[in-house]
Scaffold this motif. Structure first.
Motif, PDB file in Angstrom:
ATOM      1  N   CYS A  93      15.590  -8.393 -20.872  1.00  0.00           N
ATOM      2  CA  CYS A  93      14.719  -9.323 -20.135  1.00  0.00           C
ATOM      3  C   CYS A  93      14.424  -8.763 -18.745  1.00  0.00           C
ATOM      4  N   ASN A  94      15.418  -8.166 -18.099  1.00  0.00           N
ATOM      5  CA  ASN A  94      15.176  -7.550 -16.785  1.00  0.00           C
ATOM      6  C   ASN A  94      14.143  -6.430 -16.897  1.00  0.00           C
ATOM      7  N   ALA A  95      14.274  -5.607 -17.924  1.00  0.00           N
ATOM      8  CA  ALA A  95      13.315  -4.497 -18.103  1.00  0.00           C
ATOM      9  C   ALA A  95      11.898  -5.043 -18.278  1.00  0.00           C
ATOM     10  N   LEU A  96      11.788  -6.202 -18.942  1.00  0.00           N
ATOM     11  CA  LEU A  96      10.456  -6.782 -19.159  1.00  0.00           C
ATOM     12  C   LEU A  96       9.882  -7.382 -17.883  1.00  0.00           C
ATOM     13  N   LYS A  97      10.773  -7.870 -17.009  1.00  0.00           N
ATOM     14  CA  LYS A  97      10.298  -8.477 -15.756  1.00  0.00           C
ATOM     15  C   LYS A  97       9.889  -7.423 -14.733  1.00  0.00           C
ATOM     16  N   LEU A  98      10.448  -6.221 -14.856  1.00  0.00           N
ATOM     17  CA  LEU A  98      10.211  -5.196 -13.830  1.00  0.00           C
ATOM     18  C   LEU A  98       8.980  -4.354 -14.148  1.00  0.00           C
ATOM     19  N   PRO A  99       8.193  -4.003 -13.112  1.00  0.00           N
ATOM     20  CA  PRO A  99       7.031  -3.138 -13.340  1.00  0.00           C
ATOM     21  C   PRO A  99       7.465  -1.684 -13.527  1.00  0.00           C
ATOM     22  N   ASP A 100       6.501  -0.790 -13.785  1.00  0.00           N
ATOM     23  CA  ASP A 100       6.906   0.609 -13.981  1.00  0.00           C
ATOM     24  C   ASP A 100       6.822   1.450 -12.703  1.00  0.00           C
ATOM     25  N   THR A 101       6.475   0.809 -11.577  1.00  0.00           N
ATOM     26  CA  THR A 101       6.535   1.540 -10.301  1.00  0.00           C
ATOM     27  C   THR A 101       7.296   0.703  -9.281  1.00  0.00           C
ATOM     28  N   TYR A 102       8.070   1.382  -8.459  1.00  0.00           N
ATOM     29  CA  TYR A 102       8.889   0.728  -7.427  1.00  0.00           C
ATOM     30  C   TYR A 102       8.573   1.453  -6.119  1.00  0.00           C
ATOM     31  N   LEU A 103       7.911   0.745  -5.235  1.00  0.00           N
ATOM     32  CA  LEU A 103       7.544   1.346  -3.951  1.00  0.00           C
ATOM     33  C   LEU A 103       8.705   1.254  -2.962  1.00  0.00           C
ATOM     34  N   ILE A 104       9.046   2.389  -2.372  1.00  0.00           N
ATOM     35  CA  ILE A 104       9.998   2.411  -1.258  1.00  0.00           C
ATOM     36  C   ILE A 104       9.158   2.650  -0.014  1.00  0.00           C
ATOM     37  N   THR A 105       9.289   1.781   0.977  1.00  0.00           N
ATOM     38  CA  THR A 105       8.374   1.876   2.115  1.00  0.00           C
ATOM     39  C   THR A 105       8.585   3.176   2.893  1.00  0.00           C
ATOM     40  N   GLY A 106       7.516   3.596   3.550  1.00  0.00           N
ATOM     41  CA  GLY A 106       7.451   4.906   4.207  1.00  0.00           C
ATOM     42  C   GLY A 106       8.218   4.983   5.508  1.00  0.00           C
ATOM     43  N   PRO A 107       7.890   5.977   6.329  1.00  0.00           N
ATOM     44  CA  PRO A 107       8.680   6.257   7.533  1.00  0.00           C
ATOM     45  C   PRO A 107       8.928   5.014   8.382  1.00  0.00           C
ATOM     46  N   ASP A 108      10.063   4.997   9.063  1.00  0.00           N
ATOM     47  CA  ASP A 108      10.406   3.882   9.955  1.00  0.00           C
ATOM     48  C   ASP A 108       9.227   3.535  10.858  1.00  0.00           C
ATOM     49  N   PRO A 109       8.906   2.249  10.932  1.00  0.00           N
ATOM     50  CA  PRO A 109       7.756   1.880  11.753  1.00  0.00           C
ATOM     51  C   PRO A 109       8.022   2.085  13.238  1.00  0.00           C
ATOM     52  N   LYS A 110       7.027   2.663  13.922  1.00  0.00           N
ATOM     53  CA  LYS A 110       7.115   2.729  15.390  1.00  0.00           C
ATOM     54  C   LYS A 110       6.565   1.433  15.939  1.00  0.00           C
ATOM     55  N   ALA A 111       5.592   0.895  15.215  1.00  0.00           N
ATOM     56  CA  ALA A 111       5.048  -0.422  15.569  1.00  0.00           C
ATOM     57  C   ALA A 111       4.828  -1.182  14.274  1.00  0.00           C
ATOM     58  N   MET A 112       4.920  -2.514  14.381  1.00  0.00           N
ATOM     59  CA  MET A 112       4.884  -3.326  13.173  1.00  0.00           C
ATOM     60  C   MET A 112       3.500  -3.331  12.514  1.00  0.00           C
ATOM     61  N   LYS A 113       2.452  -3.395  13.337  1.00  0.00           N
ATOM     62  CA  LYS A 113       1.103  -3.590  12.793  1.00  0.00           C
ATOM     63  C   LYS A 113       0.660  -2.490  11.820  1.00  0.00           C
ATOM     64  N   PRO A 114       0.734  -1.204  12.251  1.00  0.00           N
ATOM     65  CA  PRO A 114       0.295  -0.158  11.315  1.00  0.00           C
ATOM     66  C   PRO A 114       1.161  -0.099  10.063  1.00  0.00           C
ATOM     67  N   PHE A 115       2.453  -0.409  10.215  1.00  0.00           N
ATOM     68  CA  PHE A 115       3.357  -0.416   9.049  1.00  0.00           C
ATOM     69  C   PHE A 115       2.892  -1.483   8.048  1.00  0.00           C
ATOM     70  N   LEU A 116       2.604  -2.675   8.573  1.00  0.00           N
ATOM     71  CA  LEU A 116       2.174  -3.761   7.688  1.00  0.00           C
ATOM     72  C   LEU A 116       0.808  -3.456   7.065  1.00  0.00           C
ATOM     73  N   ARG A 117      -0.029  -2.737   7.834  1.00  0.00           N
ATOM     74  CA  ARG A 117      -1.337  -2.362   7.271  1.00  0.00           C
ATOM     75  C   ARG A 117      -1.117  -1.410   6.090  1.00  0.00           C
ATOM     76  N   SER A 118      -0.230  -0.428   6.262  1.00  0.00           N
ATOM     77  CA  SER A 118       0.078   0.498   5.155  1.00  0.00           C
ATOM     78  C   SER A 118       0.640  -0.251   3.956  1.00  0.00           C
ATOM     79  N   LEU A 119       1.523  -1.209   4.245  1.00  0.00           N
ATOM     80  CA  LEU A 119       2.114  -1.987   3.152  1.00  0.00           C
ATOM     81  C   LEU A 119       1.017  -2.728   2.400  1.00  0.00           C
TER      82      LEU A 119
END
Ligand SMILES: Nc1nc2c([nH]c(=O)n2[C@H]2C[C@H](O)[C@@H](COP(=O)(O)OP(=O)(O)OP(=O)(O)O)O2)c(=O)[nH]1
Ligand SMILES: [Mg+2]
Length: 314
Positions: free
Chosen positions: A123-149
């Protein structure tokens, strides 16, 4: 105990609902709902058993299928190895050939149906998608990080690990609050990769543990209603994750990466070998992008996890 080998089919209809059937009362795990399938007979390979069982139980012909997950589970009375395949194409209309009740169930409603204990990771395998995004470099500022997200989420990302090891707890908390809102807006689940002290202070869909955090815990740090994931690099860490009740793992590095040039890549054969001993969905990580998803699935994985290939550059 030598496991009984079982071929199991996940059959999905056009609405994305999954076919469950109810086991006859007098059988092992009787009365519980299951994914159709049955024992692999002598002189049969898995594909032959899958086709035969599904023909016998449902009266349909399996045409194409791919591995979803493999689980070895020890019940007190017997051990089973379930080789679960997603049926991609079949001919005919499923019918309870043995008089068994049959229902099409949405993935979100699977937990309303009592199932054998071995089926939880399915059931877990069925609930999970086939891609898992790990967020990129540590944000220097919140806004551009959230835009990338947001740009990443717009590219059909449904599962996110918020990773920002360089931030203080306070900075991480405010980033997590904003990122979680964004993920919810896009229908994506977010897991926090945060310090252990923050785990119960952040509102998220779950927690992603580093391999170091894994060694420091003896109890599952979140309720079973939330996702618990972990980063693993070898069999020992995979076993630690299983003992803690982790729902899914990321295993790395599968291929060489520019970010970890000193690490020795596992390669697909070793990735696949590790998975034979693991009863949970596992994402392949390290030098991978979306085009590796079929290979990851053929190796027994859930799909791929990535930073660079999935993180949009602002
Ligand atoms: N088909 C199926 N079997 C499951 C699931 N979960 C689970 O623990 N099992 C166990 C129950 C049984 O011990 C074994 C499957 O055997 P089975 O009774 O379906 O075998 P079969 O169709 O060949 O039936 P039979 O001819 O032996 O009566 O695997 C599941 O989701 N689907
Ligand atoms: Mg059966």
């Amino acid at each position: 105990m030598f496991p009984i080998h079982v071929a199991v089919a996940v059959i999905q209809n056009l609405e994305g609902k999954i076919l469950l059937t109810r086991r006859q009362e007098h059988t092992h795990q009787g009365g519980l709902w299951e994914f159709p399938g049955g024992k692999v007979e002598r002189r049969e390979d898995l594909a032959q058993a899958l086709r035969r069982e599904i023909r016998e139980e449902l009266g349909i012909e399996v045409i194409t299928h791919q591995p979803l997950i493999s689980i070895t589970h020890a019940y007190p009375e017997k051990t089973v190895r379930l080789d679960v395949h997603s049926i991609l194409k079949y001919a005919g209309v499923p019918y309870g050939m043995e008089g068994q009740p049959l229902e099409w169930v949405s993935i979100e409603a699977l937990h309303d149906y009592p199932m054998p204990a071995a089926d939880r990771p399915i059931c877990n395998a069925l609930k999970l998608p086939d891609t898992y995004l790990i967020t990129g470099p540590d944000p220097k500022a919140m806004k551009p990080f959230l835009r990338s997200l947001e740009v990443s989420l717009d590219q059909d990302i449904k599962l996110v690990q918020l990773r920002a090891p360089g931030l203080s707890d306070d900075e991480y908390r405010s980033l997590a609050a904003a990122a979680y809102k964004l993920c919810q807006r896009y229908g994506a689940k977010m897991l926090a990769n945060a310090s252990l002290g923050l785990i119960d202070k952040i509102d998220t869909d779950g927690v992603h543990l580093t391999s170091l955090q894994l060694t420091k815990l003896s109890d599952r740090p979140v309720s079973s209603g939330k996702w618990l994931a972990a980063s693993c690099h070898n069999q020992r860490e995979l076993e630690q994750a299983a003992a803690l009740g982790v729902d899914f793992c990321v295993l790395s590095p599968v291929l060489a990466t520019a970010s970890h040039p000193q690490a020795n890549p596992l390669g697909w054969d070793q990735f696949s070998e590790h998975l034979k001993h693991v009863n949970m969905p596992v994402y392949a990580l390290g030098g991978l992008d979306r085009k590796h998803i079929p290979q990851a699935k053929m190796a027994g994985g859930q799909g791929i996890a990535a930073i660079s290939a999935l993180w949009a550059q602002g």
